[in-house]
Scaffold this motif. Structure first.
Motif, short mmCIF file in Angstrom:
data_model
loop_
_atom_site.label_atom_id
_atom_site.label_comp_id
_atom_site.label_asym_id
_atom_site.label_seq_id
_atom_site.Cartn_x
_atom_site.Cartn_y
_atom_site.Cartn_z
N ASP A 38 29.52 34.59 -35.61
CA ASP A 38 28.32 35.22 -35.03
C ASP A 38 28.13 34.90 -33.55
OD1 ASP A 38 27.81 32.55 -35.41
OD2 ASP A 38 25.79 32.83 -36.21
N VAL A 39 29.16 34.42 -32.88
CA VAL A 39 29.04 34.00 -31.49
C VAL A 39 29.67 34.99 -30.53
CG1 VAL A 39 29.73 32.22 -29.81
CG2 VAL A 39 28.82 31.56 -32.04
N GLY A 40 30.71 35.70 -30.97
CA GLY A 40 31.47 36.56 -30.07
C GLY A 40 32.51 35.75 -29.33
N SER A 41 33.48 36.42 -28.77
CA SER A 41 34.54 35.72 -28.04
C SER A 41 35.15 36.63 -26.98
CB SER A 41 35.64 35.27 -29.01
OG SER A 41 36.71 34.67 -28.32
N TYR A 42 35.23 36.09 -25.76
CA TYR A 42 35.76 36.85 -24.63
C TYR A 42 36.56 35.92 -23.72
CZ TYR A 42 31.69 39.49 -26.20
OH TYR A 42 30.75 40.12 -26.98
N LYS A 176 17.22 46.84 -19.83
CA LYS A 176 17.00 48.18 -20.37
C LYS A 176 17.94 48.52 -21.52
CE LYS A 176 19.98 50.48 -16.97
NZ LYS A 176 20.05 51.48 -15.88
N ASP A 177 19.13 47.90 -21.59
CA ASP A 177 20.09 48.24 -22.63
C ASP A 177 20.41 47.07 -23.55
OD1 ASP A 177 21.46 46.74 -20.79
OD2 ASP A 177 22.93 48.29 -20.25
N LEU A 178 19.47 46.13 -23.64
CA LEU A 178 19.64 44.96 -24.51
C LEU A 178 18.67 45.03 -25.68
CD1 LEU A 178 19.91 42.12 -21.83
CD2 LEU A 178 21.79 43.31 -22.98
N ASP A 179 19.15 44.70 -26.87
CA ASP A 179 18.30 44.63 -28.06
C ASP A 179 18.02 43.16 -28.36
OD1 ASP A 179 18.46 47.39 -28.32
OD2 ASP A 179 20.20 47.28 -29.65
N ILE A 180 16.76 42.83 -28.53
CA ILE A 180 16.36 41.44 -28.79
C ILE A 180 15.88 41.30 -30.22
CG2 ILE A 180 14.69 39.64 -28.20
CD1 ILE A 180 14.87 40.49 -25.34
N GLU A 181 16.40 40.29 -30.89
CA GLU A 181 15.98 39.94 -32.25
C GLU A 181 15.88 38.42 -32.34
OE1 GLU A 181 18.78 41.57 -34.99
OE2 GLU A 181 18.28 43.66 -34.55
N HIS A 182 14.87 37.95 -33.06
CA HIS A 182 14.69 36.50 -33.25
C HIS A 182 14.67 35.77 -31.90
CE1 HIS A 182 15.29 37.43 -37.44
NE2 HIS A 182 16.51 37.87 -37.19
N ASP A 183 13.99 36.35 -30.94
CA ASP A 183 13.72 35.73 -29.63
C ASP A 183 14.93 35.65 -28.71
OD1 ASP A 183 11.03 35.30 -30.32
OD2 ASP A 183 11.53 33.43 -31.34
N ALA A 184 16.05 36.30 -29.06
CA ALA A 184 17.23 36.26 -28.19
C ALA A 184 17.94 37.61 -28.23
CB ALA A 184 18.18 35.15 -28.62
N VAL A 185 18.74 37.87 -27.21
CA VAL A 185 19.50 39.12 -27.16
C VAL A 185 20.49 39.15 -28.31
CG1 VAL A 185 21.16 40.48 -25.84
CG2 VAL A 185 19.25 39.37 -24.67
N ALA A 186 20.44 40.23 -29.08
CA ALA A 186 21.31 40.38 -30.25
C ALA A 186 22.43 41.38 -30.03
CB ALA A 186 20.49 40.81 -31.47
N ARG A 187 22.18 42.38 -29.19
CA ARG A 187 23.18 43.42 -28.93
C ARG A 187 23.05 43.93 -27.50
NH1 ARG A 187 21.56 44.07 -33.87
NH2 ARG A 187 19.69 45.18 -33.15
N TRP A 188 24.15 44.42 -27.01
CA TRP A 188 24.19 45.09 -25.70
C TRP A 188 24.73 46.50 -25.92
CZ3 TRP A 188 28.17 43.52 -21.36
CH2 TRP A 188 28.00 44.35 -20.25
N ARG A 203 29.87 41.37 -35.12
CA ARG A 203 30.82 42.43 -35.49
C ARG A 203 32.00 42.42 -34.51
NH1 ARG A 203 27.69 47.98 -35.81
NH2 ARG A 203 29.53 48.59 -37.02
N ALA A 204 33.21 42.37 -35.05
CA ALA A 204 34.44 42.46 -34.25
C ALA A 204 34.45 41.44 -33.11
CB ALA A 204 34.63 43.87 -33.71
N PHE A 205 33.89 40.25 -33.36
CA PHE A 205 33.85 39.19 -32.35
C PHE A 205 33.22 39.64 -31.04
CE2 PHE A 205 37.04 37.72 -35.33
CZ PHE A 205 36.71 36.38 -35.48
N GLY A 206 32.29 40.60 -31.14
CA GLY A 206 31.54 41.01 -29.96
C GLY A 206 32.25 42.01 -29.07
#
Length: 257
Positions: A38-42, A176-188, A203-206
């Motif tokens: 659930d962290v993502g990786s880049y 403007k293009d960020l979704d926030i859930e549980h007090d933090a950005v959840a999606r871009w 999903r798919a390591f972000g």
């Protein structure tokens, strides 16, 4: 690590699936470099591509750098969510969003020292190691920025109205293009803020994917090239043609940046 391009999920083989006599069961476990799901990786290059900056900037911001004739060292802006892998920088989704704010501030003419001071002030104010990517910064960011830069001598920040303009520019561009859930950005939603393409750390390591189907945007873009048309690629992956077009345009935008 087998990868399903449709779901964006990776599957793992346990030692029980290895041939008898492979010795895997008798080996001491290696230090874990597993990436939490659930962290993502880049990598630095992937982050730079998504942010529209250089990999050098990403590494400087995340690893620190030397400067000046005496080689003074400027420390990292913060510590990555992920450990280094074979001396290569890996960052998480929250790191990526924080870097997006850093880039937005520097693009607006704010010096890195002022950005560093704002980050430090925000961490205390928000009580989060990644303060820019929080709901609290979304609501109180103006106060945080104005107070943290009140004594700045940078030309862009000396005047109160200029500081307000800088913050408003960064704020409008970044949230403007960020979704926030549980007090933090959840999606871009990186393609014009549309919901068709998302970066979601669970999903798919972000990596960038079609929101509904989970197919990576690079897969859809390559399919259009291989199949010769958007409609054929859409039928192949059972994705709406409009989403395929968005994926193609998104990938072309990344290459052109």
């Amino acid at each position: 690590m087998p990868h399903d391009p449709i779901t964006g999920h990776f599957s793992f083989l346990s030692n029980a699936h290895l041939p008898v006599g492979s010795g895997a069961m008798n080996q001491a476990p290696a230090p874990s470099t597993a990436i939490p799901f659930d962290v993502g990786s880049y990598t630095a290059a992937e982050a730079a591509r998504l942010l529209g900056t250089s990999a050098l900037n990403v590494r400087r911001w995340m690893l620190g750098y030397k400067h000046g004739s005496k080689g003074a060292f400027s420390p990292p802006l913060w510590t990555s969510q992920l450990a280094m892998i074979e001396d290569h920088l890996e960052i998480g989704f929250r790191d990526l969003i924080e870097l997006r704010f850093v880039k937005a501030f520097t693009d607006a003419g704010v010096g890195l020292l002022a950005v560093r001071n704002c980050l430090a002030y925000a961490r205390q104010y928000v009580q989060d190691d990644h303060p820019f990517s929080t709901q609290r910064f979304r609501t109180d960011g103006r106060t945080i920025f104005m107070e943290s830069t009140a004594d700045s001598q940078e030309p862009k920040l000396i005047d109160l109205k200029k500081r307000q303009f800088v913050f408003q520019t960064v704020f409008e561009r970044s949230f403007k293009d960020l979704d926030i859930e549980h007090d933090a950005v959840a999606r871009w939603r990186p393609y014009k803020g549309k919901p068709s393409i998302v970066l979601d750390p669970v999903r798919a390591f972000g990596q960038p994917i079609a929101a509904t189907s989970g197919v990576p945007t690079i897969v859809l873009s390559d399919a259009v090239k291989a199949e010769g048309s958007v409609d054929r690629a859409a039928r192949l992956y059972e994705v709406a043609p409009s989403v395929v077009r968005d994926a193609v345009n998104f990938e072309e935008g990344l290459r052109a940046a």
